[in-house]
Motif scaffolding. Structure first.
Motif, PDB file in Angstrom:
ATOM      1  N   ARG A 148      56.823  -3.566   9.913  1.00 45.10           N
ATOM      2  CA  ARG A 148      57.308  -3.337   8.549  1.00 45.10           C
ATOM      3  C   ARG A 148      58.760  -3.780   8.405  1.00 45.10           C
ATOM      4  NH1 ARG A 148      56.440   2.368   5.995  1.00 45.10           N
ATOM      5  NH2 ARG A 148      57.391   1.179   4.291  1.00 45.10           N
ATOM      6  N   GLU A 153      61.950  -3.491   5.426  1.00 43.48           N
ATOM      7  CA  GLU A 153      62.497  -3.063   4.139  1.00 43.48           C
ATOM      8  C   GLU A 153      63.881  -3.665   3.985  1.00 43.48           C
ATOM      9  OE1 GLU A 153      61.038  -1.432   1.751  1.00 43.48           O
ATOM     10  OE2 GLU A 153      59.226  -0.713   2.780  1.00 43.48           O
ATOM     11  N   TRP A 173      64.453   4.488   7.181  1.00 41.71           N
ATOM     12  CA  TRP A 173      63.550   3.564   7.872  1.00 41.71           C
ATOM     13  C   TRP A 173      63.878   3.318   9.346  1.00 41.71           C
ATOM     14  CZ3 TRP A 173      64.756   1.261   2.713  1.00 41.71           C
ATOM     15  CH2 TRP A 173      63.775   1.602   1.781  1.00 41.71           C
TER      16      TRP A 173
END
Length: 517
Positions: A485, A487, A516
């Motif tokens: 992932r 961000e 995060w």
């Protein structure tokens, strides 16, 4: 999987000025647009969600119908249709062999995207009579695709087959991507992705703004009185960010821009001292300063940088043709480039990169060859070859009527020449990426001698670890969940807003990193 039923009445390249894309199903609309744009780079392309009354030179309709994606096209003298299978997950009607390979929704979506793009690519080949070097790939990181396949256990030969058959990439570009992916993997083998990060520091000022530039750059002559004020905000962001990242290892630092060497020596020293005090330099794998514009490089600035453990700098001519420099708005001379390079060598800089751009206005292969010959005489340690990409925010695009008589040439022969020259300088390719609107639909490639590759360049392209970006326009990429992932945390681009809102920028980072990482 793909069933083509094309009714073609005329072959050859079609030069179209107005293209409509009716998207009755909005899945993959960006990919559809980008692939069509790659074949028709000068086209006036309109994405539609319902039919209008406008007249188009070519009109595409894309929709999902039962178990197929259906692509229809129509021009003044031909029309046709193609279809691609909609791939279902384990609960659908696809074969057991197909759905066993689909691990999650992301992979299922990717399989459907690939299916649709394969069919669309073949339609576009039929319409234009030509292929693209990177096949139906529209993303900017083809080496990342190859790297993923290597890490999954595939052999080079299997990766090559996949890229050729699934993505329709040319043999040359397939070999380039696989070569680079293997070198990248070797270069990154000692980097701790889970507990490490890299730092980008942006200096947005430039001596002048180049014709093709779309970055957040500000002409120094108009902003000179506010540089110290900018550094006040930047140093505050450095101090606060270092506290946020105290439990992670800093692997690389890259100071870019803009042109970092627009800073005066005392300003450079202030910035570098703050980085050292806040983050420390122990254990750095690499520390790069993009000196960039030769007209901003002085002995005193290079001596100041030498006081710190900077391992790599860039001196960027872009071209060694003086007439081109004047056209594109770079207010320096070829002689200044040569002088700056020799000055850096005199001061014992032993890892110097040079950036070149091919596809610049008025430059044919003979002019590119001249540039490469001059660069070879200097013998830099690495060479980054960019294919011109004109973005919407660049003056060259904003005022394109003024420049419409200019010729922009880039082709495989030119790209091969740059590669051959790099090889003759004992450099091999080590990273690559692509951009939208690149001339010739080619790529940017970094070449380097042994032990001279830019590690930060690889890390930001392969998205293996967090990149924390400081300064106006900085875009931090927070990579987590074992690289699955990403961000982003954005700083505002406008310098005045960055200075005024620095506390907000810091809190954005604090929230993002806390959430995060």
């Amino acid at each position: 999987m793909i069933h083509l039923q094309l009714s073609v009445t005329k072959r050859g390249t079609i030069h179209l000025c107005k293209i409509g894309i009716l998207l009755l199903d909005r899945d993959f609309e960006h990919d559809i647009y980008e692939l069509i744009k790659a074949f028709y780079p000068e086209g006036d392309i309109h994405s539609l969600y319902e039919k209008d009354e406008e007249e188009y030179d070519i009109f595409f309709t894309v929709k999902k119908e039962n178990d197929n994606f259906v692509i229809k096209y129509e021009t003044k003298d031909q029309k046709g249709v193609a279809s691609a299978e909609v791939i279902r997950g384990a609960d659908g009607d696809s074969s057991q062999e197909t759905h066993e390979k689909l691990m999650d929704a992301h992979e299922l979506r990717k399989a459907n995207k690939d299916s649709l793009k394969y069919a669309l690519y073949n339609v576009l080949v039929k319409l234009t009579g030509r292929t693209l070097p990177w096949g139906n790939l529209t993303g900017i990181r083809p080496a990342k695709l190859a790297m993923g396949m290597i890490e999954s256990g595939m052999k080079n030969t299997e990766i090559a087959q996949e890229m050729r058959e699934r993505y329709l990439v040319s043999a040359k570009k397939t070999a380039l991507a696989i070569t680079i992916a293997n070198r990248e993997r070797a270069l990154l083998q000692d980097i701790d992705y889970e507990h490490g990060y890299s730092l980008y520091v942006g200096i947005p000022f430039c001596p002048s703004i180049c014709l093709y530039c779309s970055f957040s750059s500000y002409p120094l002559k108009l902003w000179a009185k506010r540089v110290d004020e900018y550094l006040d905000a930047l140093c505050l962001e450095i101090r606060e960010t270092a506290r946020m990242m105290k439990n992670y290892k800093l692997d690389t630092i890259y100071i870019g821009g803009g042109t970092p060497t627009t800073l005066e020596p005392y300003q450079l020293k202030r910035l570098l001292e703050q980085l050292g005090e806040s983050f420390g330099f122990d254990g750095l794998v690499e520390f790069t300063i993009e000196a960039g514009r030769p007209d901003s490089i002085t002995r005193e600035k290079l001596e100041t940088i030498k006081e710190f453990p900077v391992t790599r700098i860039s001196v960027n001519p872009q071209t060694m043709n003086q007439d081109t420099l004047e056209i594109i708005g770079r207010r320096h001379t070829v002689a200044q480039t040569i002088e700056a390079f020799h000055l850096a060598r005199e001061l014992n800089y032993n890892n110097i990169n040079m950036d070149l751009i091919v596809g610049l206005p008025g430059e044919n292969i003979s002019k590119v060859k001249y540039t490469l010959e001059k660069v070879k005489e200097l013998s830099p340690d690495s060479l980054t070859v960019h294919s011109l990409a004109v973005k919407r925010a660049a003056r060259l695009n904003m005022f394109k009527d003024k420049y419409q008589e200019m010729t922009f040439e880039n082709n495989q022969e030119i790209m091969d020449l740059t590669q051959q020259t790099a090889y003759s300088m004992e450099m091999g390719p080590y990273y690559l990426y692509r951009q939208k609107n690149m001339k010739g639909n080619f790529e940017n490639v970094g070449y380097a001698k042994v032990d001279k590759a830019g590690i930060y360049n690889i890390l930001i392209m392969e998205e293996k670890q967090p990149i924390i970006a400081l300064g106006a326009g900085g875009s931090s990429k927070l990579v987590f969940d074992h690289g699955k992932r990403i961000e982003r945390v954005e700083n505002v681009k406008d310098v005045t807003s960055y200075i005024a809102r620095i506390d907000e920028m810091i809190e954005r980072k604090r929230t993002g990193i806390g959430t995060w990482l």
